[in-house]
Motif scaffolding. Structure first.
Motif, PDB file in Angstrom:
ATOM      1  N   VAL A  98     -27.556   5.923 -43.225  1.00 28.95           N
ATOM      2  CA  VAL A  98     -27.957   7.327 -43.111  1.00 28.95           C
ATOM      3  C   VAL A  98     -28.914   7.617 -44.242  1.00 28.95           C
ATOM      4  O   VAL A  98     -28.613   7.347 -45.410  1.00 28.95           O
ATOM      5  CB  VAL A  98     -26.728   8.265 -43.173  1.00 28.95           C
ATOM      6  CG1 VAL A  98     -27.197   9.722 -43.156  1.00 28.95           C
ATOM      7  CG2 VAL A  98     -25.792   8.002 -42.015  1.00 28.95           C
ATOM      8  N   ILE A  99     -30.084   8.138 -43.903  1.00 29.54           N
ATOM      9  CA  ILE A  99     -31.101   8.422 -44.917  1.00 29.54           C
ATOM     10  C   ILE A  99     -31.318   9.922 -45.060  1.00 29.54           C
ATOM     11  O   ILE A  99     -31.063  10.692 -44.127  1.00 29.54           O
ATOM     12  CB  ILE A  99     -32.436   7.733 -44.576  1.00 29.54           C
ATOM     13  CG1 ILE A  99     -32.997   8.279 -43.256  1.00 29.54           C
ATOM     14  CG2 ILE A  99     -32.273   6.227 -44.516  1.00 29.54           C
ATOM     15  CD1 ILE A  99     -34.444   7.925 -43.009  1.00 29.54           C
ATOM     16  N   GLY A 104     -36.433  10.209 -48.196  1.00 28.78           N
ATOM     17  CA  GLY A 104     -36.594   8.853 -47.689  1.00 28.78           C
ATOM     18  C   GLY A 104     -35.609   7.867 -48.284  1.00 28.78           C
ATOM     19  O   GLY A 104     -35.666   6.668 -47.995  1.00 28.78           O
ATOM     20  N   GLU A 105     -34.693   8.352 -49.109  1.00 33.03           N
ATOM     21  CA  GLU A 105     -33.703   7.493 -49.744  1.00 33.03           C
ATOM     22  C   GLU A 105     -32.418   7.451 -48.916  1.00 33.03           C
ATOM     23  O   GLU A 105     -32.173   8.325 -48.079  1.00 33.03           O
ATOM     24  CB  GLU A 105     -33.379   8.019 -51.154  1.00 33.03           C
ATOM     25  CG  GLU A 105     -34.576   8.125 -52.082  1.00 33.03           C
ATOM     26  CD  GLU A 105     -35.041   6.761 -52.584  1.00 33.03           C
ATOM     27  OE1 GLU A 105     -34.323   5.774 -52.345  1.00 33.03           O
ATOM     28  OE2 GLU A 105     -36.106   6.702 -53.220  1.00 33.03           O
ATOM     29  N   VAL A 106     -31.583   6.443 -49.163  1.00 38.25           N
ATOM     30  CA  VAL A 106     -30.281   6.356 -48.508  1.00 38.25           C
ATOM     31  C   VAL A 106     -29.415   7.522 -48.974  1.00 38.25           C
ATOM     32  O   VAL A 106     -29.331   7.800 -50.172  1.00 38.25           O
ATOM     33  CB  VAL A 106     -29.597   5.016 -48.824  1.00 38.25           C
ATOM     34  CG1 VAL A 106     -28.197   4.993 -48.233  1.00 38.25           C
ATOM     35  CG2 VAL A 106     -30.415   3.848 -48.277  1.00 38.25           C
ATOM     36  N   ALA A 107     -28.808   8.229 -48.040  1.00 37.87           N
ATOM     37  CA  ALA A 107     -27.962   9.375 -48.371  1.00 37.87           C
ATOM     38  C   ALA A 107     -26.640   8.895 -48.952  1.00 37.87           C
ATOM     39  O   ALA A 107     -26.003   7.997 -48.393  1.00 37.87           O
ATOM     40  CB  ALA A 107     -27.727  10.225 -47.134  1.00 37.87           C
ATOM     41  N   ARG A 142     -34.297  20.765 -38.100  1.00 34.89           N
ATOM     42  CA  ARG A 142     -34.309  19.338 -38.442  1.00 34.89           C
ATOM     43  C   ARG A 142     -33.080  19.005 -39.260  1.00 34.89           C
ATOM     44  O   ARG A 142     -32.779  19.695 -40.245  1.00 34.89           O
ATOM     45  CB  ARG A 142     -35.552  18.997 -39.255  1.00 34.89           C
ATOM     46  CG  ARG A 142     -35.667  17.521 -39.607  1.00 34.89           C
ATOM     47  CD  ARG A 142     -36.698  17.274 -40.696  1.00 34.89           C
ATOM     48  NE  ARG A 142     -36.227  17.758 -42.000  1.00 34.89           N
ATOM     49  CZ  ARG A 142     -36.808  17.462 -43.166  1.00 34.89           C
ATOM     50  NH1 ARG A 142     -37.894  16.715 -43.167  1.00 34.89           N
ATOM     51  NH2 ARG A 142     -36.316  17.929 -44.293  1.00 34.89           N
ATOM     52  N   PRO A 143     -32.330  17.977 -38.873  1.00 34.49           N
ATOM     53  CA  PRO A 143     -31.176  17.600 -39.691  1.00 34.49           C
ATOM     54  C   PRO A 143     -31.645  17.097 -41.050  1.00 34.49           C
ATOM     55  O   PRO A 143     -32.734  16.539 -41.179  1.00 34.49           O
ATOM     56  CB  PRO A 143     -30.525  16.473 -38.879  1.00 34.49           C
ATOM     57  CG  PRO A 143     -31.628  15.917 -38.047  1.00 34.49           C
ATOM     58  CD  PRO A 143     -32.523  17.075 -37.727  1.00 34.49           C
ATOM     59  N   LYS A 144     -30.830  17.296 -42.056  1.00 37.21           N
ATOM     60  CA  LYS A 144     -31.195  16.834 -43.394  1.00 37.21           C
ATOM     61  C   LYS A 144     -31.101  15.316 -43.496  1.00 37.21           C
ATOM     62  O   LYS A 144     -31.832  14.700 -44.277  1.00 37.21           O
ATOM     63  CB  LYS A 144     -30.274  17.481 -44.435  1.00 37.21           C
ATOM     64  CG  LYS A 144     -30.421  18.998 -44.530  1.00 37.21           C
ATOM     65  CD  LYS A 144     -29.442  19.588 -45.539  1.00 37.21           C
ATOM     66  CE  LYS A 144     -29.570  21.103 -45.600  1.00 37.21           C
ATOM     67  NZ  LYS A 144     -28.594  21.684 -46.560  1.00 37.21           N
ATOM     68  N   TYR A 145     -30.219  14.751 -42.689  1.00 35.06           N
ATOM     69  CA  TYR A 145     -30.011  13.306 -42.739  1.00 35.06           C
ATOM     70  C   TYR A 145     -30.247  12.690 -41.362  1.00 35.06           C
ATOM     71  O   TYR A 145     -30.050  13.341 -40.333  1.00 35.06           O
ATOM     72  CB  TYR A 145     -28.592  12.983 -43.214  1.00 35.06           C
ATOM     73  CG  TYR A 145     -28.203  13.686 -44.494  1.00 35.06           C
ATOM     74  CD1 TYR A 145     -28.835  13.374 -45.697  1.00 35.06           C
ATOM     75  CD2 TYR A 145     -27.227  14.672 -44.497  1.00 35.06           C
ATOM     76  CE1 TYR A 145     -28.492  14.022 -46.867  1.00 35.06           C
ATOM     77  CE2 TYR A 145     -26.873  15.327 -45.668  1.00 35.06           C
ATOM     78  CZ  TYR A 145     -27.516  15.004 -46.852  1.00 35.06           C
ATOM     79  OH  TYR A 145     -27.179  15.655 -48.007  1.00 35.06           O
TER      80      TYR A 145
END
Length: 282
Positions: A98-99, A104-107, A142-145
């Motif tokens: 999940v980003i 653009g980083e991994v959540a 838009r979803p955050k992740y």
């Protein structure tokens, strides 16, 4: 002990009253309004209980089938699906992450196996509204992740990347997957697993022959902008920029525009581009 006796006594009284009421209703003529109303009420009540029981008892099976169907669609978009394929075994080749679409980083702290991107897009706590000028795919929020799927090769290297995408066509929001090569630019395939476009026209987004036209197409221009789009008519391999163009859907201009717009959005700065830039160091 006293409470149990009181409860038993109360139950006995209500049982006797119910029995007396039933006997009185059954003794009424069949054309009696009260009898008709009572029978209709109890019939509706019994049906409601049966429907509720079926819904609750079948929910685990429905969820299992939905998960299996989602895996099948992901396998299909990378060319791994077949009637004899063991879906769960084949899906073991994927790594799910999940980003954070904003960075653009991994959540951190988000379980990839529990996170539902579509549900998150409707949750004000997990999504954000899009201003009109940015909402080119007409998705409103838009979803955050985002959930992304990494297909790993036998050597452990990245073989393909699968991205969930969606956008509005003529009649419906079209939900699907876009698969890219490890260069984050070359299309492996696209499919739409949930859409309600006009059968024979916009509904051709599920046609395997049309979907095959996407393989090998490029998403980004040298400037880094997503330029892959559908055009009216057929694309000639010899025409300028053919690598960025896909045949439009005949008689379905708005659906074709919807597909172009969802690619433009999800592969743009407000979609996966920050993640893809980091992944492929472009």
């Amino acid at each position: 002990m006293l409470e149990q006796m009181q409860l038993a006594s109360t139950f006995k009284v209500w049982r006797e009253r119910a029995k007396a009421y039933a006997e009185r209703i059954l003794a009424l003529p069949n054309d009696s309004f009260e009898k008709t109303l009572a029978v209709a009420f109890w019939l509706c009540l019994v049906c409601a209980v049966l429907v509720a029981f079926a819904a609750v008892s079948l929910k685990p099976l429905q969820q299992s089938n939905q998960a299996a169907d989602m895996k099948r669609n992901i396998l299909e978009v990378v060319g791994m699906w077949g009637e004899d394929v063991d879906v769960d075994k084949a899906f073991e080749n994927f790594e799910i992450q999940v980003i954070d679409l904003r960075t653009g980083e991994v959540a951190q702290g988000v379980d990839p196996n529990a996170y539902d991107m579509r549900k998150a897009a409707k949750d004000p706590k997990l999504s954000e509204p899009l201003p009109r000028e940015k909402d080119v795919a007409s998705i409103k929020r838009r979803p955050k992740y985002a959930t992304v799927y990494f297909l790993k090769g036998e050597d452990g290297g990245l073989k393909a990347l699968v991205l969930p995408v969606w956008g509005y066509g003529l009649w419906s929001t079209m939900y699907g997957f876009l698969a890219l090569e490890p260069d984050c630019n070359t299309v492996i395939g696209i499919n739409f697993y949930d859409q309600k476009e006009t059968p024979g026209l916009g509904g051709e987004v599920v046609n395997p022959n049309w979907r095959a036209l996407w393989k090998g197409k490029k998403v980004y221009a040298e400037s880094g902008a997503p330029v892959l789009r559908l055009v009216k008519g057929s694309v000639s391999p010899s025409q300028a920029g053919a690598e960025f163009l896909v045949d439009g859907l005949a008689g379905a201009t708005l659906t074709s525009n919807g597909v172009s717009n969802l690619i433009r959005f999800w592969l743009g700065e407000d979609g996966y581009k920050p993640f893809l830039d980091k992944l492929c160091a472009r």
